[in-house]
Write a protein that holds these residues in place. Structure first.
Motif, PDB file in Angstrom:
ATOM      1  N   PRO A 114       0.820  -1.213   0.000  1.00 40.14           N
ATOM      2  CA  PRO A 114       0.000   0.000   0.000  1.00 40.14           C
ATOM      3  C   PRO A 114       0.857   1.268   0.000  1.00 40.14           C
ATOM      4  O   PRO A 114       1.966   1.280   0.530  1.00 40.14           O
ATOM      5  CB  PRO A 114      -0.793  -0.128   1.308  1.00 40.14           C
ATOM      6  N   TYR A 115       0.302   2.302  -0.590  1.00 35.35           N
ATOM      7  CA  TYR A 115       0.966   3.610  -0.600  1.00 35.35           C
ATOM      8  C   TYR A 115       0.379   4.469   0.513  1.00 35.35           C
ATOM      9  O   TYR A 115      -0.845   4.624   0.612  1.00 35.35           O
ATOM     10  CB  TYR A 115       0.774   4.300  -1.945  1.00 35.35           C
ATOM     11  N   ASP A 116       1.243   5.004   1.353  1.00 36.31           N
ATOM     12  CA  ASP A 116       0.828   5.889   2.444  1.00 36.31           C
ATOM     13  C   ASP A 116       1.495   7.243   2.232  1.00 36.31           C
ATOM     14  O   ASP A 116       2.703   7.378   2.450  1.00 36.31           O
ATOM     15  CB  ASP A 116       1.244   5.291   3.780  1.00 36.31           C
ATOM     16  N   PRO A 117       0.751   8.247   1.824  1.00 28.90           N
ATOM     17  CA  PRO A 117       1.365   9.559   1.567  1.00 28.90           C
ATOM     18  C   PRO A 117       1.960  10.191   2.812  1.00 28.90           C
ATOM     19  O   PRO A 117       2.817  11.079   2.706  1.00 28.90           O
ATOM     20  CB  PRO A 117       0.191  10.389   1.023  1.00 28.90           C
ATOM     21  N   ALA A 118       1.550   9.737   3.985  1.00 25.89           N
ATOM     22  CA  ALA A 118       2.093  10.307   5.219  1.00 25.89           C
ATOM     23  C   ALA A 118       3.417   9.657   5.627  1.00 25.89           C
ATOM     24  O   ALA A 118       4.092  10.154   6.538  1.00 25.89           O
ATOM     25  CB  ALA A 118       1.074  10.149   6.343  1.00 25.89           C
ATOM     26  N   LEU A 119       3.781   8.576   4.968  1.00 27.06           N
ATOM     27  CA  LEU A 119       5.019   7.871   5.311  1.00 27.06           C
ATOM     28  C   LEU A 119       6.205   8.569   4.653  1.00 27.06           C
ATOM     29  O   LEU A 119       6.270   8.668   3.428  1.00 27.06           O
ATOM     30  CB  LEU A 119       4.935   6.416   4.852  1.00 27.06           C
ATOM     31  N   GLU A 120       7.117   9.050   5.460  1.00 22.57           N
ATOM     32  CA  GLU A 120       8.272   9.781   4.948  1.00 22.57           C
ATOM     33  C   GLU A 120       9.342   8.795   4.484  1.00 22.57           C
ATOM     34  O   GLU A 120       9.877   8.022   5.272  1.00 22.57           O
ATOM     35  CB  GLU A 120       8.841  10.711   6.015  1.00 22.57           C
ATOM     36  N   LEU A 121       9.619   8.846   3.200  1.00 25.93           N
ATOM     37  CA  LEU A 121      10.629   7.984   2.586  1.00 25.93           C
ATOM     38  C   LEU A 121      11.506   8.826   1.674  1.00 25.93           C
ATOM     39  O   LEU A 121      11.060   9.858   1.167  1.00 25.93           O
ATOM     40  CB  LEU A 121       9.952   6.863   1.775  1.00 25.93           C
ATOM     41  N   PRO A 122      12.759   8.415   1.452  1.00 21.14           N
ATOM     42  CA  PRO A 122      13.396   7.184   1.943  1.00 21.14           C
ATOM     43  C   PRO A 122      13.756   7.277   3.422  1.00 21.14           C
ATOM     44  O   PRO A 122      13.898   8.375   3.966  1.00 21.14           O
ATOM     45  CB  PRO A 122      14.651   7.073   1.075  1.00 21.14           C
ATOM     46  N   ARG A 123      13.925   6.124   4.013  1.00 17.53           N
ATOM     47  CA  ARG A 123      14.365   6.049   5.400  1.00 17.53           C
ATOM     48  C   ARG A 123      15.053   4.706   5.625  1.00 17.53           C
ATOM     49  O   ARG A 123      14.862   3.761   4.852  1.00 17.53           O
ATOM     50  CB  ARG A 123      13.216   6.206   6.375  1.00 17.53           C
ATOM     51  N   THR A 124      15.845   4.642   6.683  1.00 17.53           N
ATOM     52  CA  THR A 124      16.499   3.393   7.068  1.00 17.53           C
ATOM     53  C   THR A 124      15.845   2.885   8.340  1.00 17.53           C
ATOM     54  O   THR A 124      15.768   3.611   9.335  1.00 17.53           O
ATOM     55  CB  THR A 124      18.013   3.590   7.285  1.00 17.53           C
ATOM     56  N   VAL A 125      15.339   1.672   8.281  1.00 18.36           N
ATOM     57  CA  VAL A 125      14.676   1.055   9.424  1.00 18.36           C
ATOM     58  C   VAL A 125      15.687   0.180  10.156  1.00 18.36           C
ATOM     59  O   VAL A 125      16.358  -0.656   9.540  1.00 18.36           O
ATOM     60  CB  VAL A 125      13.475   0.203   8.975  1.00 18.36           C
ATOM     61  N   ARG A 126      15.786   0.389  11.463  1.00 17.99           N
ATOM     62  CA  ARG A 126      16.679  -0.418  12.308  1.00 17.99           C
ATOM     63  C   ARG A 126      15.884  -0.996  13.457  1.00 17.99           C
ATOM     64  O   ARG A 126      15.117  -0.277  14.111  1.00 17.99           O
ATOM     65  CB  ARG A 126      17.822   0.434  12.862  1.00 17.99           C
ATOM     66  N   SER A 127      16.058  -2.285  13.706  1.00 20.26           N
ATOM     67  CA  SER A 127      15.387  -2.911  14.842  1.00 20.26           C
ATOM     68  C   SER A 127      16.084  -4.220  15.179  1.00 20.26           C
ATOM     69  O   SER A 127      16.964  -4.678  14.443  1.00 20.26           O
ATOM     70  CB  SER A 127      13.902  -3.165  14.539  1.00 20.26           C
ATOM     71  N   ARG A 128      15.662  -4.809  16.289  1.00 20.60           N
ATOM     72  CA  ARG A 128      16.165  -6.135  16.657  1.00 20.60           C
ATOM     73  C   ARG A 128      15.087  -7.165  16.347  1.00 20.60           C
ATOM     74  O   ARG A 128      13.972  -7.076  16.875  1.00 20.60           O
ATOM     75  CB  ARG A 128      16.548  -6.191  18.142  1.00 20.60           C
ATOM     76  N   ILE A 129      15.409  -8.117  15.474  1.00 18.10           N
ATOM     77  CA  ILE A 129      14.450  -9.132  15.038  1.00 18.10           C
ATOM     78  C   ILE A 129      14.894 -10.490  15.576  1.00 18.10           C
ATOM     79  O   ILE A 129      16.060 -10.871  15.454  1.00 18.10           O
ATOM     80  CB  ILE A 129      14.340  -9.166  13.503  1.00 18.10           C
ATOM     81  N   VAL A 130      13.936 -11.203  16.168  1.00 16.22           N
ATOM     82  CA  VAL A 130      14.198 -12.542  16.705  1.00 16.22           C
ATOM     83  C   VAL A 130      13.208 -13.510  16.083  1.00 16.22           C
ATOM     84  O   VAL A 130      12.007 -13.250  16.039  1.00 16.22           O
ATOM     85  CB  VAL A 130      14.056 -12.564  18.239  1.00 16.22           C
ATOM     86  N   LYS A 131      13.715 -14.617  15.570  1.00 16.58           N
ATOM     87  CA  LYS A 131      12.867 -15.674  14.998  1.00 16.58           C
ATOM     88  C   LYS A 131      13.118 -16.954  15.778  1.00 16.58           C
ATOM     89  O   LYS A 131      14.220 -17.506  15.766  1.00 16.58           O
ATOM     90  CB  LYS A 131      13.204 -15.873  13.518  1.00 16.58           C
ATOM     91  N   GLU A 132      12.099 -17.431  16.497  1.00 22.39           N
ATOM     92  CA  GLU A 132      12.223 -18.651  17.279  1.00 22.39           C
ATOM     93  C   GLU A 132      11.814 -19.864  16.455  1.00 22.39           C
ATOM     94  O   GLU A 132      10.875 -19.799  15.670  1.00 22.39           O
ATOM     95  CB  GLU A 132      11.348 -18.569  18.536  1.00 22.39           C
ATOM     96  N   ARG A 133      12.532 -20.949  16.638  1.00 21.53           N
ATOM     97  CA  ARG A 133      12.216 -22.178  15.928  1.00 21.53           C
ATOM     98  C   ARG A 133      10.811 -22.647  16.310  1.00 21.53           C
ATOM     99  O   ARG A 133      10.430 -22.646  17.476  1.00 21.53           O
ATOM    100  CB  ARG A 133      13.235 -23.269  16.267  1.00 21.53           C
ATOM    101  N   GLY A 134      10.048 -23.033  15.296  1.00 23.37           N
ATOM    102  CA  GLY A 134       8.704 -23.509  15.531  1.00 23.37           C
ATOM    103  C   GLY A 134       7.650 -22.423  15.541  1.00 23.37           C
ATOM    104  O   GLY A 134       6.454 -22.727  15.563  1.00 23.37           O
ATOM    105  N   VAL A 135       8.069 -21.162  15.525  1.00 25.38           N
ATOM    106  CA  VAL A 135       7.145 -20.038  15.478  1.00 25.38           C
ATOM    107  C   VAL A 135       7.158 -19.472  14.064  1.00 25.38           C
ATOM    108  O   VAL A 135       8.224 -19.196  13.500  1.00 25.38           O
ATOM    109  CB  VAL A 135       7.541 -18.941  16.490  1.00 25.38           C
ATOM    110  N   LEU A 136       6.004 -19.305  13.464  1.00 23.86           N
ATOM    111  CA  LEU A 136       5.931 -18.904  12.061  1.00 23.86           C
ATOM    112  C   LEU A 136       6.484 -17.513  11.815  1.00 23.86           C
ATOM    113  O   LEU A 136       7.141 -17.274  10.794  1.00 23.86           O
ATOM    114  CB  LEU A 136       4.477 -18.975  11.574  1.00 23.86           C
ATOM    115  N   THR A 137       6.207 -16.586  12.728  1.00 28.00           N
ATOM    116  CA  THR A 137       6.582 -15.198  12.491  1.00 28.00           C
ATOM    117  C   THR A 137       7.802 -14.793  13.297  1.00 28.00           C
ATOM    118  O   THR A 137       8.071 -15.344  14.376  1.00 28.00           O
ATOM    119  CB  THR A 137       5.424 -14.253  12.842  1.00 28.00           C
ATOM    120  N   ALA A 138       8.536 -13.828  12.765  1.00 25.51           N
ATOM    121  CA  ALA A 138       9.631 -13.200  13.495  1.00 25.51           C
ATOM    122  C   ALA A 138       9.071 -12.014  14.273  1.00 25.51           C
ATOM    123  O   ALA A 138       8.052 -11.428  13.897  1.00 25.51           O
ATOM    124  CB  ALA A 138      10.716 -12.743  12.529  1.00 25.51           C
ATOM    125  N   GLN A 139       9.753 -11.661  15.359  1.00 22.12           N
ATOM    126  CA  GLN A 139       9.282 -10.587  16.219  1.00 22.12           C
ATOM    127  C   GLN A 139      10.357  -9.520  16.380  1.00 22.12           C
ATOM    128  O   GLN A 139      11.550  -9.825  16.447  1.00 22.12           O
ATOM    129  CB  GLN A 139       8.917 -11.139  17.609  1.00 22.12           C
TER     130      GLN A 139
END
Length: 316
Positions: A182-207
């Motif tokens: 989707p296009y969001d006109p309020a979203l300021e881009l370009p930008r660099t997204v930084r976060s800590r992502i953890v994916k546990e075995r047996g869990v479908l999604t990463a958090q």
């Protein structure tokens, strides 16, 4: 510190481009026989394992059948082929983008896994390429999610694989992805997204969790349309599982066709190839560590939701 001795070469040939399973009997465990260990280790069940022993399908390094009552010996290697379940063919071609005596780069379609895993064995890019190109030693230098289309690099010579894997490990490969969301006109881009992502075995999604960032993605808007769709360029600086999908969801513009983000949908039946995830590994750029050649390779695929949204949405 004692170094673990390398595994002997496989005594069994590939089947349909798939290597035999290799099992090394671990130390520090107590089983009376090789059969007892395999029954506990494998999910096939005692009856299946006993049948494999009776048919001589479990072999040692010399290629000879291992009797079921062989005493357990830590460090012993055995090999066998699993009988693969019937798989629905992925009805899309693998396009070779570049091939030389060292590497093969292919343009992988959506829905095709890179390597054998779980219920996807013969219908994988690796197995299909080994069969189609007649290169049994072909190996992936990196991986691409099954639902993501685009460029994947395979190595031809086993002794050179490490050099190409190091390129990806050390982030010496410039990768660009394309996504429709989707296009969001309020979203300021370009930008660099930084976060800590953890994916546990047996869990479908990463958090995304609190802590030192381990995932970095630059997000750029390439184009947008009046119907509310945007086309994005995603440049990952790291390679966490589901990183691009998680970061786009965090920005409030989840990638079209994503069955996990923002919410997990019901499992898709085997053979349902409608509405593929609109994510494409568009370019790979790197200096070949063996030949020194500068490569810039580009996928020729298009994302269907951008070129013909109505057909993509209808699953045609």
């Amino acid at each position: 510190m004692r170094r673990r001795r390398p595994a002997p070469p496989a005594p069994l040939p590939q089947r349909e481009g798939v290597d035999p399973v290799r099992v090394r009997l671990p130390a520090g465990e107590q089983w009376a026989t090789v059969r007892d260990h395999l029954v506990q280790r494998l999910s096939a069940g005692a009856g299946v394992v006993d049948g494999m022993f009776a048919a001589g399908l479990i072999v040692g390094a010399d290629g000879r059948a291992v009797p079921a009552d062989t005493p357990y010996a830590p460090g012993l290697f055995v090999w066998f082929h699993r009988e693969p379940a019937a798989e629905v063919p992925v009805p899309f071609p693998l396009e070779v983008v570049h091939r030389d005596e060292h590497i093969v780069v292919v343009d992988k379609p959506h829905f095709l896994a890179t390597t054998p895993r779980g219920s996807h064995v013969t219908q994988t890019a690796l197995a299909r390429l080994r069969r189609e190109l007649g290169v049994p030693n072909l190996s992936p230098a990196h991986r691409l999610d099954r639902l993501t289309a685009g460029l994947v690099l395979f190595t031809v010579r086993p002794e050179e694989r490490g050099a190409y894997q190091t390129l990806f490990r050390d982030r010496l490969v410039h990768k660009e992805y394309e996504a429709v969301a989707p296009y969001d006109p309020a979203l300021e881009l370009p930008r660099t997204v930084r976060s800590r992502i953890v994916k546990e075995r047996g869990v479908l999604t990463a958090q995304e969790v609190e802590g030192e960032p381990n995932a970095l993605t630059r997000v750029e808007l390439v184009d947008h349309r009046a119907d509310g769709l945007g086309r994005y360029r995603l440049v990952p600086g790291t390679g966490q599982t589901h990183q691009l999908r998680v970061h786009m969801n965090t920005l409030g513009v989840p990638i079209l066709g994503d069955p996990l983000y923002p919410e997990v949908t019901g499992p898709v039946p085997a053979g349902d190839f409608r509405r593929p995830l609109q994510l494409l590994a568009r370019t790979l750029e790197f200096t070949d560590p063996v030949t020194g050649v500068e490569h810039r390779l580009t996928s020729g695929r298009v994302l269907a939701a951008w070129t013909s949204y109505e057909e993509w949405a209808a699953g045609q």
